[in-house]
Design an enzyme around this catalytic site. Sequence first.
Site, mmCIF file in Angstrom:
data_model
loop_
_atom_site.group_PDB
_atom_site.id
_atom_site.type_symbol
_atom_site.label_atom_id
_atom_site.label_comp_id
_atom_site.label_asym_id
_atom_site.label_seq_id
_atom_site.Cartn_x
_atom_site.Cartn_y
_atom_site.Cartn_z
ATOM 1 N N HIS A 65 5.552 6.934 50.189
ATOM 2 C CA HIS A 65 6.012 7.093 48.804
ATOM 3 C C HIS A 65 5.013 6.494 47.820
ATOM 4 O O HIS A 65 4.592 7.144 46.857
ATOM 5 C CB HIS A 65 7.379 6.428 48.674
ATOM 6 C CG HIS A 65 8.105 6.750 47.410
ATOM 7 N ND1 HIS A 65 7.991 5.980 46.277
ATOM 8 C CD2 HIS A 65 8.951 7.754 47.086
ATOM 9 C CE1 HIS A 65 8.745 6.500 45.315
ATOM 10 N NE2 HIS A 65 9.341 7.576 45.783
ATOM 11 N N ASP A 95 5.774 0.148 43.979
ATOM 12 C CA ASP A 95 6.297 1.073 44.971
ATOM 13 C C ASP A 95 6.214 0.478 46.364
ATOM 14 O O ASP A 95 6.357 -0.729 46.521
ATOM 15 C CB ASP A 95 5.527 2.399 44.873
ATOM 16 C CG ASP A 95 6.466 3.576 45.018
ATOM 17 O OD1 ASP A 95 6.996 3.751 46.120
ATOM 18 O OD2 ASP A 95 6.668 4.297 44.035
ATOM 19 N N SER A 134 10.813 11.014 41.093
ATOM 20 C CA SER A 134 9.794 10.102 41.591
ATOM 21 C C SER A 134 8.402 10.684 41.472
ATOM 22 O O SER A 134 7.424 9.956 41.395
ATOM 23 C CB SER A 134 10.049 9.944 43.080
ATOM 24 O OG SER A 134 10.105 8.678 43.474
#
EC number: 3.4.21.112
Lengths: 205, 966
Positions: free
Chosen positions: B163, B132, B328
């Site tokens: 994220h 990520d 996600s």
Amino acid sequence: MVNLAAMVWRRLLRKRWVLALVFGLSLVYFLTSTFKQEERAVRDRNLLQVQDHDQPILWKVQFNLGNSSRPSNQCRNSIQGKLLITDELGYVCERKDLLVNGCCDVSVPSTKQHCCDGCLSNGCCSAYEHCVSCCLQPSKQLLLERFLSRAAVAFQNLFMAVEDHFELCLAKCRTSSQSVQHENTYRDPVAKYCYGESPPELFPA
Amino acid sequence: MKLVNIWLLLLVVLLCGKKHLGDRLEKRSFEKAPCPGCSHLTLKVEFSSTVVEYADPVVPCNETRWSQKWQSSRPLRRASLSLGSGFWHATGRHSSRRLLRAIPRQVAQTLQADVLWQMGYTGANVRVAVFDTGLSEKHPHFKNVKERTNWTNERTLDDGLGHGTFVAGVIASMRECQGFAPDAELHIFRVFTNNQVSYTSWFLDAFNYAILKKIDVLNLSIGGPDFMDHPFVDKVWELTANNVIMVSAIGNDGPLYGTLNNPADQMDVIGVGGIDFEDNIARFSSRGMTTWELPGGYGRVKPDIVTYGAGVRGSGMKGGCRALSGTSVASPVVAGAVTLLVSTVQKRELVNPASMKQALIASARRLPGVNMFEQGHGKLDLLRAYQILNSYKPQASLSPSYIDLTECPYMWPYCSQPIYYGGMPTIVNVTILNGMGVTGRIVDKPEWQPYLPQNGDNIEVAFSYSSVLWPWSGYLAISISVTKKAASWEGIAQGHVMITVASPAEAESKNGAEQTSTVKLPIKVKIIPAPPRSKRILWDQYHNLRYPPGYFPRDNLRMKNDPLDWNGDHIHTNFRDMYQHLRSMGYFVEVLGSPFTCFDANQYGTLLMVDSEEEYFPEEVAKLRRDVDNGLSLIIFSDWYNTSVMRKVKFYDENTRQWWMPDTGGANIPALNELLSVWNMAFSDGLYEGDFTLASHDMYYASGCSIAKFPEDGVVITQTFKDQGLEVLKQETAVVENVPILGLYQIPAEGGGRIVLYGDSNCLDDSHRQKDCFWLLDALLQYTSYGVTPPSLSHSGHRQRPPSGAGLATPERMEGNHLHRYSKVLEARLGGPEPRALPACPHLSWAKPQPLNETAPSNLWKHQKLLSIDLDKVVLPNFRSNRPQVRPLSPGESGAWDIPGGIMPGRYNQEVGQTIPVFAFLGAMVVLAFFVVQINKAKSRPKRRKPRVKRPQLMQQVHPPKTPSV
């Protein structure tokens, strides 16, 4: 409250030195952030150009001579193969000929050691297992050492973690950033597993 | 005053400098909009795929209009799959009502992970990798970050977006918002830059490192449509083959169908879709089927499972908690659960990508009223998965585990249309999961065993399957057809398929003996007598092409943020609404996945060709002409094709670092015109857009073409439109009157068919459709099937004389296009692409039935999904039974529900960081303005007074007056 605000405005904020101070602070902040960004931008731009030729990576690969140093009669092998598998002694065999201890059954005629079938002169092979087997030839050691000393920065993580000849061959033969053009196509869709130093030949589109 | 002037100058210089600096950055990386007025576009993008800049006329930067660029590289094709702002609240189907109720919850507790924690399992000794945006070094939520590596061209390991931190938090956070496996070894791979750029080559090197490090579970909250990115797809297979359990997000492109993202759509990967906390499939979650198999085959069932993905709480970038939505988020929920599950297994060698997936899908809870292309096998059930995994024996299993073509809505679309004699075979694409070994094979052949008491002999079955099941998986495609003897029979037919899977012996078993596993696949279908020809429609799938691998542009040019036509153009993907409508009108729709030479035209009333990009074999052209003479009707929904516009919509793809030029327009009009030339018909290269009313229906023409040529005795309808071609090319607006858009024609010969042309396909396509034209399709089918010319069209005031073709250009194929690379019809030759030899029509060899005198249970779903699983053997502590599903909010936690720093969910802290310099700059400007005013005032005053004014001020500076304190 309104009075107070008005008072503060009149008495304090209209003072030039206060304003100058505010302005100065803003300017300093502005300048620093600008320069900081510029510095980073320059660094980023350089990142792709600069290659650390002077600093060879400190690899710790042990090239063991012969197989006497192995602790037991267990073998590590290439695990992943669809049809073939290579053990750490460099034998390639069909998956069904793999023994319980993880080694290839050498009594089967199709099992070959240090097999370079399908490998080209540039060190790229069409089968991963053959690449690993070929790479495990003792004569390839020099080539691998030379590669390690020149390995690109992008590979540092990988090859610094490799511990011996077998692991090095497993890692080296995998397709990597060196294997692709335009990101989503292989440079050579056939001979794409390379133990050698150079990337696969660019396949004419 | 001088000083002020100097400062002003300095400021201007600095500003210019900064602007130049920005320009340099832009040129280098294509990250920013090239004009300040457009910058808001880029801010909004977040994790969306591309930005094709098409500034509205209001925005004062004409030079960038219509110029297309990839916003950044990976994002288009393989974007991080969390949602940008605005989506976080749109979770359920009745979102406005549910908004307030959808409080973010502790996802680990909701899934009862605490039961396993209390049993002492916390993910210890499991290596989990997070691919990520990185993670900062001393994040307070993590206690076992083993390693952080950076694979990008930015020299940092830290997460600048939030994220990666969030994803890692859902998996392994130990405080505040708890993750599933706090003791797991975290390996952080930074493969996305802070600008969300990423390349396949970074992934390849990072994946190699993950293999070397013997990662057990790998989370990929990323995805993109390019399943033809062979180096990437091969590498994912390689990872699973090396025993890495891959968990990936299915995509945020719902509710449209055919929007699955790679790598989650791969057989060996666990593809995770999103639901909200009320068990509704999240609107954003991508829907099946896979489109790899088109046009000849049929897609696989994906996602595999669904879990919470809307309003889930996870770690904030610097600590604290925040809520995010997107697949996600759902992906790390499963990755965390998998990590925790791995740590519960005593015999670790039994855990592999296949056995884990088998356990997850066998234990999943099916959601009512949702079909398999939305929910896969259902909602993750952690505790049942634990029970199954801990009594697991290596075996093969199937996904789906039974085929009940009568079961609605789960088996949609199969349940929406019964099968009949003479129809195209119904294909079910079953995935074989093989927990016995990374490689395996099907022993002999699958066996078809019809149940005689249940009319199993009324169907025929044919198989095609992977010759080698690798890695851990393979496919078994089952084609089902009705036998001739049941041509006028109606009823239910049942039977089953038996397959035996074999794998080489594993270390444990007796030497040499292959392991085998036999699986039974029950089949149940509904048969009806063949419907009349007029009710049967054939959908041409063979001539529909899509991205990947070629650039086939979107049919509606206004949809700039999604420039590719990538949903498969199938009646069960982006033409799903049209299919549903046709079914509700009583038509039967079949799919033609082979050339026109391979179907019996006497069976069908109408051949429906929508948005075709493929070329035609000369044999096809001849055959179709004969068919139409013999009564087959043709409806063609075309689209735009203008070579100048095609050149204009080229763009630089940062992913592949090369220019992309479209290979066709919205449709392949030059090829269609060749097909139509025998009837003296042709489409033009015009490009029109506009709203209009036809037969009192509101319509929208979105980037369509016009009819250039039509026979004298046909009916042609015209409309007034904007010339979009001119707008695209020159940014000028022009209105064109009497654009022929619809033509109806009856072949004059006895028993001849009818032909209908329409210039725009967007009103049938679910993606980016604004106004549907299903009513028009109904009217046209009335015409083609029954010869009834709809009065609303024939007596329309818009009826005009058919165009003779004089004066209007018909497009030529764009020079240098690469259609032959992706075409099934063309191949490259020395003098330019030419048609290949016509391929043989697909031939199915029906399996020899081995009838059984058995009957099947009425409910196939409930049959055993995995063998030798005894759930009672694995006991859970009894506190499970009466504990509440959702833990109430404890008092100390209340503040933690809020997102730190007042940032909206789904936004990133980075944005705030960027606004600080802006505020500073604005402040400086205000102060500056004040000074300017002061200076002006000072100038206007008599000079002699100035010292007197200034002095007291200076005095006051030294001795500021006391202000009354309140």
